[in-house]
Design an enzyme around this catalytic site. Structure first.
Site, short mmCIF file in Angstrom:
data_model
loop_
_atom_site.label_atom_id
_atom_site.label_comp_id
_atom_site.label_asym_id
_atom_site.label_seq_id
_atom_site.Cartn_x
_atom_site.Cartn_y
_atom_site.Cartn_z
N HIS A 127 -6.21 -7.21 -0.60
CA HIS A 127 -6.41 -5.78 -0.87
C HIS A 127 -5.63 -5.34 -2.10
O HIS A 127 -4.53 -5.83 -2.36
CB HIS A 127 -5.97 -4.95 0.35
CG HIS A 127 -6.67 -5.33 1.60
ND1 HIS A 127 -6.14 -6.23 2.51
CD2 HIS A 127 -7.88 -4.98 2.08
CE1 HIS A 127 -6.99 -6.39 3.52
NE2 HIS A 127 -8.06 -5.65 3.28
N HIS A 137 0.82 -1.23 0.00
CA HIS A 137 0.00 0.00 0.00
C HIS A 137 0.85 1.28 0.00
O HIS A 137 0.32 2.37 -0.20
CB HIS A 137 -0.93 0.04 1.22
CG HIS A 137 -1.99 -1.02 1.21
ND1 HIS A 137 -2.92 -1.14 0.19
CD2 HIS A 137 -2.28 -2.02 2.09
CE1 HIS A 137 -3.73 -2.16 0.45
NE2 HIS A 137 -3.36 -2.71 1.59
N ASP A 163 -2.56 -10.50 -2.53
CA ASP A 163 -3.15 -10.07 -1.25
C ASP A 163 -4.64 -9.74 -1.48
O ASP A 163 -5.05 -9.39 -2.58
CB ASP A 163 -2.40 -8.82 -0.77
CG ASP A 163 -2.80 -8.36 0.62
OD1 ASP A 163 -2.07 -8.67 1.57
OD2 ASP A 163 -3.85 -7.68 0.75
N ASP A 216 -4.52 -12.88 3.28
CA ASP A 216 -5.78 -12.42 3.87
C ASP A 216 -6.97 -12.75 2.97
O ASP A 216 -8.10 -12.35 3.26
CB ASP A 216 -5.74 -10.92 4.23
CG ASP A 216 -5.00 -10.08 3.23
OD1 ASP A 216 -4.67 -10.58 2.14
OD2 ASP A 216 -4.76 -8.89 3.52
ZN LIG Z 1 -4.23 -7.13 2.59
#
Ligand SMILES: [Zn+2]
Length: 349
Positions: A202, A164, A200, A289
């Protein structure tokens, strides 16, 4: 498979993150890495070692100088405001959104925090810089081992995670973009076309933004649809890259509840894009995740599915650097991450 692990990751241990008006305990905790390392000792895949130092000029290949200056001094600046600050984490609370200026560096610390961040869920602590810099060293070290052909694959086992983090901002528990640093190291080592595959839950908004206008690094991300899932403001299917990078970004957003069958079909699409691009080396942003038991995510992959994920990635037959990202079902994170690596090793054999 070589594993380079971060010996000082525990120095970054946030106390709280802001969630729905409350400060709640952090999900991104040191135990996560310890579980993966314990699983790698239980099921050895190869050498485990600690990284050397990463020179600042290597970090500047990805991150801006003023961001690195801020990050390296942020804790000292925070405590200099008030010695009592040493007892609490620093969290941003004000941001320069549309119409504000980002070119003038504010003197005010809170204003600088906001300039270089995008959420209030990412506490900056006394050891954040030291832990993040050692984590970047893990990623660069792992990539150098693969680039130098001493290893066909390597794993950078580190936290805080990285995908991120952008060239000049932190957020989403991330400070330095380890996957981007690994990809740049592979490029600088002579691979002309490098791909980053982000599995991931996200969207890897930082990695996408770093390489968005570049045609030499393909970025592909499978993730929860940003209309409902963090980081919300990036990760849509129509983001394809810009300028020289036109066509070198692929987003595969998926709905909440996505099971392994549907997720794996998206992975097939990602693999086809990597082959079309002509990738010569691969960085995998390895977040687990996507697991059905993850407390902050909504896909439904089971632990055994991760073995198949590893085999599918091995099928690309590329020199590969895995970089550890998210995964917040702490007790299962070791088994799930090592399943990917073991599946990869068996698939590559
Ligand atoms: Zn994540």
């Amino acid at each position: 498979m070589l594993t380079v692990h971060n010996p000082v990751h525990h120095l970054h241990a946030g106390r709280h993150e802001m969630y729905r008006g409350r400060l709640v305990p952090c999900h991104e905790v040191p135990d996560r890495l310890d579980h993966v390392l314990a699983e790698l000792k239980r099921r050895p895949l190869g050498e485990l070692r600690e990284p050397g130092e990463v020179p600042m000029d290597v970090l500047r290949r990805i991150h801006s100088g003023r961001y690195l200056d801020f990050l390296s001094r942020a804790w000292d600046d925070w405590v200099a405001l008030d010695p009592a600050n040493a007892q609490v984490d620093a969290l941003p609370s004000v941001w320069p959104v549309r119409g504000f200026r980002a070119d003038v560096l504010p003197d005010n610390f809170a204003a600088r925090m906001g300039l270089f961040s995008f959420d209030a869920g990412t506490p900056l602590t006394a050891g954040t810089w030291q832990a993040a810099r050692a984590g970047a060293a893990c990623a660069v070290d792992a990539a150098q081992a693969v680039e130098g052909r001493t290893q066909r694959s390597a794993f950078a086992l580190t936290r805080p995670p990285g995908h991120h983090a952008g060239a000049d901002f932190f957020g989403g528990y991330c400070f330095l973009n380890n996957a981007a640093l690994a990809a740049q190291t592979l490029r600088d080592g002579g691979f002309e076309r490098v791909a980053v595959l982000d599995v991931d839950y996200h969207h890897g908004n930082g990695t996408q933004s770093i390489f968005y206008a570049r045609g030499d690094v393909l970025t592909v991300s499978l993730h929860g649809d940003p209309r409902t899932e963090y980081p919300f403001y990036l990760g849509h299917a129509d983001e394809r890259g810009s300028g020289d990078g036109e066509g070198a970004n692929l987003n595969l957003p998926l709905p909440r509840g996505t099971d392994f069958k549907r997720w794996r079909a998206a992975l097939d699409t990602a693999r086809e894009a990597l082959v079309r691009f002509g990738a010569q080396a691969l960085v995998v942003s390895l977040g687990v995740d996507t697991f059905e038991g993850d407390p902050i995510s909504s896909f439904a992959l089971g632990s055994a599915d991760y073995l198949q994920v590893g085999r599918d990635i091995a099928g690309l037959q590329l020199p590969t650097v895995f970089v550890f990202e998210g995964g917040y079902a702490v007790a299962e994170v070791g088994v799930n991450a090592v399943n990917v690596l073991e599946g990869f090793e068996k698939g590559a054999a």
